[in-house]
Write a protein that holds these residues in place. Structure first.
Motif, PDB file in Angstrom:
ATOM      1  N   PRO A 174       0.820  -1.210   0.000  1.00 47.29           N
ATOM      2  CA  PRO A 174       0.000   0.000   0.000  1.00 47.29           C
ATOM      3  C   PRO A 174       0.854   1.261   0.000  1.00 47.29           C
ATOM      4  O   PRO A 174       1.976   1.276   0.518  1.00 47.29           O
ATOM      5  CB  PRO A 174      -0.811  -0.128   1.294  1.00 47.29           C
ATOM      6  CG  PRO A 174       0.026  -1.011   2.179  1.00 47.29           C
ATOM      7  CD  PRO A 174       0.716  -1.964   1.260  1.00 47.29           C
ATOM      8  N   SER A 175       0.321   2.315  -0.583  1.00 53.29           N
ATOM      9  CA  SER A 175       1.028   3.584  -0.670  1.00 53.29           C
ATOM     10  C   SER A 175       0.034   4.723  -0.495  1.00 53.29           C
ATOM     11  O   SER A 175      -1.148   4.575  -0.829  1.00 53.29           O
ATOM     12  CB  SER A 175       1.739   3.708  -2.021  1.00 53.29           C
ATOM     13  OG  SER A 175       2.286   5.004  -2.176  1.00 53.29           O
ATOM     14  N   PRO A 176       0.468   5.878   0.022  1.00 54.31           N
ATOM     15  CA  PRO A 176      -0.423   7.037   0.098  1.00 54.31           C
ATOM     16  C   PRO A 176      -0.863   7.468  -1.306  1.00 54.31           C
ATOM     17  O   PRO A 176      -0.121   7.333  -2.275  1.00 54.31           O
ATOM     18  CB  PRO A 176       0.442   8.118   0.761  1.00 54.31           C
ATOM     19  CG  PRO A 176       1.555   7.366   1.431  1.00 54.31           C
ATOM     20  CD  PRO A 176       1.792   6.157   0.609  1.00 54.31           C
ATOM     21  N   THR A 177      -2.080   7.976  -1.389  1.00 55.59           N
ATOM     22  CA  THR A 177      -2.616   8.442  -2.663  1.00 55.59           C
ATOM     23  C   THR A 177      -2.189   9.880  -2.901  1.00 55.59           C
ATOM     24  O   THR A 177      -2.402  10.751  -2.058  1.00 55.59           O
ATOM     25  CB  THR A 177      -4.149   8.348  -2.680  1.00 55.59           C
ATOM     26  OG1 THR A 177      -4.527   6.989  -2.468  1.00 55.59           O
ATOM     27  CG2 THR A 177      -4.696   8.827  -4.014  1.00 55.59           C
ATOM     28  N   VAL A 178      -1.568  10.112  -4.033  1.00 51.50           N
ATOM     29  CA  VAL A 178      -1.103  11.446  -4.411  1.00 51.50           C
ATOM     30  C   VAL A 178      -2.060  12.000  -5.468  1.00 51.50           C
ATOM     31  O   VAL A 178      -2.398  11.298  -6.429  1.00 51.50           O
ATOM     32  CB  VAL A 178       0.337  11.387  -4.963  1.00 51.50           C
ATOM     33  CG1 VAL A 178       0.803  12.763  -5.390  1.00 51.50           C
ATOM     34  CG2 VAL A 178       1.276  10.810  -3.910  1.00 51.50           C
ATOM     35  N   PRO A 179      -2.518  13.243  -5.318  1.00 50.60           N
ATOM     36  CA  PRO A 179      -3.449  13.815  -6.312  1.00 50.60           C
ATOM     37  C   PRO A 179      -2.749  14.128  -7.635  1.00 50.60           C
ATOM     38  O   PRO A 179      -2.298  15.242  -7.880  1.00 50.60           O
ATOM     39  CB  PRO A 179      -3.962  15.083  -5.625  1.00 50.60           C
ATOM     40  CG  PRO A 179      -2.871  15.464  -4.669  1.00 50.60           C
ATOM     41  CD  PRO A 179      -2.255  14.170  -4.203  1.00 50.60           C
ATOM     42  N   VAL A 180      -2.667  13.122  -8.487  1.00 53.54           N
ATOM     43  CA  VAL A 180      -2.009  13.257  -9.793  1.00 53.54           C
ATOM     44  C   VAL A 180      -3.069  13.061 -10.876  1.00 53.54           C
ATOM     45  O   VAL A 180      -3.846  12.104 -10.812  1.00 53.54           O
ATOM     46  CB  VAL A 180      -0.884  12.227  -9.957  1.00 53.54           C
ATOM     47  CG1 VAL A 180      -0.170  12.410 -11.286  1.00 53.54           C
ATOM     48  CG2 VAL A 180       0.108  12.341  -8.808  1.00 53.54           C
ATOM     49  N   PRO A 181      -3.149  13.948 -11.880  1.00 52.88           N
ATOM     50  CA  PRO A 181      -4.169  13.790 -12.931  1.00 52.88           C
ATOM     51  C   PRO A 181      -3.896  12.575 -13.799  1.00 52.88           C
ATOM     52  O   PRO A 181      -2.754  12.238 -14.102  1.00 52.88           O
ATOM     53  CB  PRO A 181      -4.061  15.088 -13.725  1.00 52.88           C
ATOM     54  CG  PRO A 181      -2.662  15.561 -13.487  1.00 52.88           C
ATOM     55  CD  PRO A 181      -2.319  15.153 -12.085  1.00 52.88           C
ATOM     56  N   ALA A 182      -4.952  11.921 -14.207  1.00 50.48           N
ATOM     57  CA  ALA A 182      -4.859  10.739 -15.059  1.00 50.48           C
ATOM     58  C   ALA A 182      -4.763  11.154 -16.522  1.00 50.48           C
ATOM     59  O   ALA A 182      -5.158  12.269 -16.895  1.00 50.48           O
ATOM     60  CB  ALA A 182      -6.075   9.850 -14.851  1.00 50.48           C
ATOM     61  N   PRO A 183      -4.246  10.295 -17.375  1.00 52.92           N
ATOM     62  CA  PRO A 183      -4.251  10.584 -18.815  1.00 52.92           C
ATOM     63  C   PRO A 183      -5.683  10.694 -19.325  1.00 52.92           C
ATOM     64  O   PRO A 183      -6.596  10.061 -18.787  1.00 52.92           O
ATOM     65  CB  PRO A 183      -3.513   9.396 -19.424  1.00 52.92           C
ATOM     66  CG  PRO A 183      -3.630   8.306 -18.399  1.00 52.92           C
ATOM     67  CD  PRO A 183      -3.649   8.982 -17.070  1.00 52.92           C
TER      68      PRO A 183
END
Length: 309
Positions: A174-183
């Protein structure tokens, strides 16, 4: 290598020739010249395959190097005396035993000297994968046996497919969710068997991959400033996504795609993009100097989204 290795083979042949009677020089040179292609092709290919795959997946490299060794046997045989000569059999056995002892000694010395350090680092592959459909993020490693540093992030072996990687078992955690836009994939039109799409990456990722749930017969790519390129696709892949299209060096404006498919129902497409570098991910610590990435998908941030048109 193309110059040094044949020269080494000729030098070895010349040494053998010096040890043989004068009448045997020409056969030795002929055999030496005959093995030059294997020296030029098989040996560099085997060493290069080993450097690429590593020890954990060194089977193909070992097979290539073993095949190369077999091509040397005619030259080695010339060192052995004819069995008809006095003491010929005994000398032949002594040469074989000496060779085995030498191999074991060199192998032991190599294992003792070649330790993992900054000069000879171990492989440690790691990637961050964000599935924007579920909002879940994971650390992912394709390594068979993750290093201690990698095990800080991956905790279990997953047998299911992982977004952004081949359909094979992976180590995940598991990893923290980073607010990165999707393609983004936008449908321009759909008429009959033709679907027109626009593909772009809001975060300017250079690599974008489309996995399509149905077979595509032909794809036409149009990039800014370039003429359209049409490609006919032959065959299909295995698994849920039989068609996969990869783009490298995607322009910031994106690209236009025209897909031709016989499927008349909804078209489901999974798209993900990749950027290099994990320093912005919470919890990530740089790898120690005795570890290095040796996988094309390592040290990447992978962001995925699924569309249906």
């Amino acid at each position: 290598h193309l110059v040094a290795l044949p020269a080494l083979a000729l030098a070895g042949g010349g040494l053998v020739a010096l040890l043989m009677p004068r009448r045997s020089v020409w056969p030795v040179l002929a055999i030496t010249a005959g093995i030059i292609p294997s020296v030029v092709l098989l040996m560099p290919l085997g060493v290069g395959t080993f450097d690429t795959a590593g020890l954990a997946e060194g089977g193909p490299a070992a097979a290539l190097l073993a095949l190369f060794s077999l091509t040397l046997l005619p030259l080695v045989e010339l060192l052995l005396p004819p069995v008809e000569q006095p003491l010929g059999k005994r000398r032949a056995v002594l040469v074989a035993v000496a060779g085995m002892v030498l191999v074991l000694a060199l192998t032991g010395a190599g294992l003792a000297v070649n330790r993992v350090d900054a000069t000879y680092p171990r492989r440690a592959n790691l990637a961050y994968v964000l599935d924007t459909d579920t909002g879940l993020a994971h650390w992912v490693s394709p390594d068979t046996e993750p290093a201690e540093w990698t095990r800080r992030y991956v905790t279990e072996r997953s047998e299911s497919a992982v977004v952004g990687f081949e359909d094979r078992p992976m180590w995940t955690g598991p990893s923290p969710t980073v607010p990165v836009p999707a393609p983004e994939v936008t449908r321009r039109s759909r008429q009959g068997d033709t679907v027109e799409l626009h593909v772009s990456s809001p975060r300017s990722a250079p690599k974008v991959v489309l996995r399509i749930e149905h077979r595509i017969d032909q794809i036409t790519v149009t990039a800014p400033g370039l003429a359209p390129t049409a490609i006919t696709l032959v065959g299909t892949g295995q698994g849920r996504w039989p068609t996969e299209v990869r783009f490298g060096d995607l322009p910031p404006e994106g690209i236009d795609l025209t897909l031709r498919t016989m499927h008349q129902g909804p078209l489901r497409i999974s798209v993900y993009d990749q950027t290099l570098g994990l320093t912005g991910i919470p919890g990530f610590q740089p790898r120690p100097p005795d570890l290095e990435p040796r996988h094309s998908d390592s040290d990447t941030v992978v962001v995925a989204r699924t569309y249906e048109f």
